[in-house]
Scaffold this motif. Structure first.
Motif, PDB file in Angstrom:
ATOM      1  N   GLY A 123       0.818  -1.201   0.000  1.00  0.00           N
ATOM      2  CA  GLY A 123       0.000   0.000   0.000  1.00  0.00           C
ATOM      3  C   GLY A 123       0.854   1.253   0.000  1.00  0.00           C
ATOM      4  O   GLY A 123       2.064   1.212  -0.240  1.00  0.00           O
ATOM      5  N   TRP A 124       0.213   2.364   0.269  1.00  0.00           N
ATOM      6  CA  TRP A 124       0.870   3.674   0.188  1.00  0.00           C
ATOM      7  C   TRP A 124       1.514   4.034   1.514  1.00  0.00           C
ATOM      8  O   TRP A 124       0.970   3.779   2.579  1.00  0.00           O
ATOM      9  CB  TRP A 124      -0.155   4.737  -0.204  1.00  0.00           C
ATOM     10  CG  TRP A 124      -0.712   4.513  -1.570  1.00  0.00           C
ATOM     11  CD1 TRP A 124      -1.727   3.670  -1.923  1.00  0.00           C
ATOM     12  CD2 TRP A 124      -0.257   5.104  -2.787  1.00  0.00           C
ATOM     13  NE1 TRP A 124      -1.933   3.706  -3.277  1.00  0.00           N
ATOM     14  CE2 TRP A 124      -1.055   4.580  -3.838  1.00  0.00           C
ATOM     15  CE3 TRP A 124       0.730   6.029  -3.092  1.00  0.00           C
ATOM     16  CZ2 TRP A 124      -0.886   4.959  -5.157  1.00  0.00           C
ATOM     17  CZ3 TRP A 124       0.906   6.409  -4.408  1.00  0.00           C
ATOM     18  CH2 TRP A 124       0.101   5.888  -5.433  1.00  0.00           C
ATOM     19  N   TYR A 144       4.032   3.857  -3.443  1.00  0.00           N
ATOM     20  CA  TYR A 144       3.331   2.571  -3.323  1.00  0.00           C
ATOM     21  C   TYR A 144       4.321   1.419  -3.130  1.00  0.00           C
ATOM     22  O   TYR A 144       5.268   1.260  -3.915  1.00  0.00           O
ATOM     23  CB  TYR A 144       2.490   2.323  -4.566  1.00  0.00           C
ATOM     24  CG  TYR A 144       1.633   1.087  -4.469  1.00  0.00           C
ATOM     25  CD1 TYR A 144       0.476   1.070  -3.694  1.00  0.00           C
ATOM     26  CD2 TYR A 144       1.988  -0.079  -5.141  1.00  0.00           C
ATOM     27  CE1 TYR A 144      -0.310  -0.070  -3.594  1.00  0.00           C
ATOM     28  CE2 TYR A 144       1.217  -1.222  -5.051  1.00  0.00           C
ATOM     29  CZ  TYR A 144       0.066  -1.207  -4.277  1.00  0.00           C
ATOM     30  OH  TYR A 144      -0.702  -2.338  -4.169  1.00  0.00           O
ATOM     31  N   LYS A 185       4.223   3.023 -10.123  1.00  0.00           N
ATOM     32  CA  LYS A 185       2.808   2.908  -9.758  1.00  0.00           C
ATOM     33  C   LYS A 185       2.416   3.942  -8.705  1.00  0.00           C
ATOM     34  O   LYS A 185       1.380   3.795  -8.059  1.00  0.00           O
ATOM     35  CB  LYS A 185       2.523   1.506  -9.212  1.00  0.00           C
ATOM     36  CG  LYS A 185       2.703   0.396 -10.226  1.00  0.00           C
ATOM     37  CD  LYS A 185       2.341  -0.943  -9.604  1.00  0.00           C
ATOM     38  CE  LYS A 185       2.405  -2.069 -10.632  1.00  0.00           C
ATOM     39  NZ  LYS A 185       2.044  -3.373 -10.041  1.00  0.00           N
ATOM     40  N   SER A 186       3.249   4.961  -8.534  1.00  0.00           N
ATOM     41  CA  SER A 186       3.092   5.886  -7.413  1.00  0.00           C
ATOM     42  C   SER A 186       2.612   7.276  -7.818  1.00  0.00           C
ATOM     43  O   SER A 186       2.969   8.271  -7.191  1.00  0.00           O
ATOM     44  CB  SER A 186       4.414   5.983  -6.642  1.00  0.00           C
ATOM     45  OG  SER A 186       4.755   4.750  -6.066  1.00  0.00           O
TER      46      SER A 186
END
Length: 200
Positions: A123-124, A144, A185-186
């Protein structure tokens, strides 16, 4: 600009290729030594298991190639872990660019005792205490993560993340850079880190 993405038996590489294409860069996804050596920038990304990934790199001589590169090199996720000295995953000798141990998270209760940390860390989360040009224009970027192993903190740590314990979220030594998070992916923060690396 010629950007090489190292091709080896690691998953999730295509997302890095897509992220570069969004920035207007068409990378070369390759394990060819001459192509990698002649690139302006090299990216070493992926997800996978340390011992099998290192075995693949050694079989193809990519281990020696990577450590001797002179242009900017960016490791992402398992790329960061493989750039360290040793991983507990499969008791694996890694590339040794960063003199750090990669360890498996051990789950425990939170300090309040209300929740238990899950593994993998997924997750973040914040990347804090960031130093260096790849973090230019960013303040504690929100990125992420998906990982069950982490790199200790050390002299080459240029960013930390706290999950169960503080660990190296980013590393830098000479021409070698690495981030544990999946910056591809962030969102905008991840894109900025990737852009800053391309502009080194």
């Amino acid at each position: 600009m010629k950007v090489a993405v190292i091709r080896y038996n690691a998953g999730n590489v295509q997302s890095v290729v897509y992220a570069l294409e969004r920035l207007g860069v068409t990378p070369l996804w390759t394990d060819d030594h001459e192509t990698i050596k002649s690139a302006d920038k090299v990216i070493f990304p992926g997800q996978g298991e340390a011992s099998t990934a290192m075995a693949y790199l050694r079989e193809r001589g990519l281990d020696q190639l990577i450590v001797n590169l002179k242009q900017p090199v960016l490791g992402i996720c398992i790329g960061l872990q493989l750039m360290c000295g040793h991983s507990e995953e499969g008791d694996t000798k890694c590339l040794g660019i960063f003199d750090l141990e990669v360890r498996k998270f051990v789950s425990r209760q939170s300090t309040t005792g209300n929740t238990k940390y899950k593994i993998p860390h997924m997750g973040w989360n914040r990347l804090e205490n960031c130093e260096g040009k790849i973090f230019s224009g960013l303040n504690n970027p929100y990125v992420y993560y998906v990982h069950s192993f982490y790199a200790d903190k050390g002299d080459d740590t240029v960013g930390t993340t706290d999950y169960i314990l503080p660990f190296s979220g980013a590393l830098h030594k000479d021409n070698f850079y690495a981030v544990q998070a999946h910056i591809e992916k962030s969102g905008t923060d991840g894109q900025k880190i990737l852009t800053n690396f391309l502009e080194l």
